[in-house]
Design a protein around this motif. Structure first.
Motif: not given
Length: 188
Positions: A130-151
């Motif tokens: 949650x903190x990482x998603x807020x700090x790095x909004x360019x990542x896509x939340x793919x489910x409750x346990x992961x953030x993905x760089x769509x690049x």
């Protein structure tokens, strides 16, 4: 300054470090106060020049102060740069190009830890998504346990809800997030 019998070998080493790592922080601990001006002539630009004729406690205090100065500079610099991903593991701070980050996921074996998958690097550090998603909004939340760089997305199988990322990393998206990702990819 002096390594072995060579009075200026430390200067040579510092010059090579400066040439290789221009922003390196160099601290000399020496008995040769007369060589301090040589560091200026050679444009070594040391952070500190500590003379050994001081007490061990004073030398220790100066070294600790130098380390604190460098850590504070790094914190300020890294927090100002938006193209850098920063994390801390233990007492060490790490930075890497934001574009190199492929995936961030919660660690199933260690609650409260995040696994980082990047180009040429895999690491684990304490944190929460949650903190990482807020700090790095360019990542896509793919489910409750992961953030993905769509690049780094190579393909997305909507039917299987599976992402194929660089490095042959396969990851499943949740039902809701797969619809969101499908729409996002379709619109772009």
């Amino acid at each position: 300054m002096e390594i072995g019998e060579d009075k200026q070998s430390g200067l040579e080493l510092a010059s090579r470090i400066r040439a290789t790592i221009p922003l390196a922080k160099i601290v000399f601990i020496t008995t040769h106060d007369e060589l301090s001006f040589v560091t200026l002539e050679r444009r070594i630009a040391p952070l500190d020049y500590i003379l050994k004729d001081q007490s061990a406690d004073l030398i220790t205090q100066r070294i600790i102060k130098d380390i604190n100065v460098v850590q504070n500079e790094l914190k300020k610099t890294n927090s100002q740069r938006k193209d850098v991903f920063n994390y801390k593991s233990g007492t060490r701070y790490f930075s890497l190009a934001l574009d190199d980050v492929i995936l961030l996921s919660t660690s199933k074996l260690r609650p409260g830890s995040v696994q980082l998958h990047a180009i040429n690097k895999v690491a684990e550090f304490p944190g929460n998504l949650n903190a990482l998603e807020e700090k790095y909004p360019q990542f896509f939340r793919c489910d409750k346990s992961s953030l993905v760089n769509l690049n780094h997305l190579r393909s997305f199988d909507y039917k299987e809800k599976e992402l194929l990322l660089d490095g042959e990393i396969r990851y499943k998206a949740s039902f809701r997030k797969s619809r969101e990702l499908n729409k996002l990819l379709r619109d772009n």
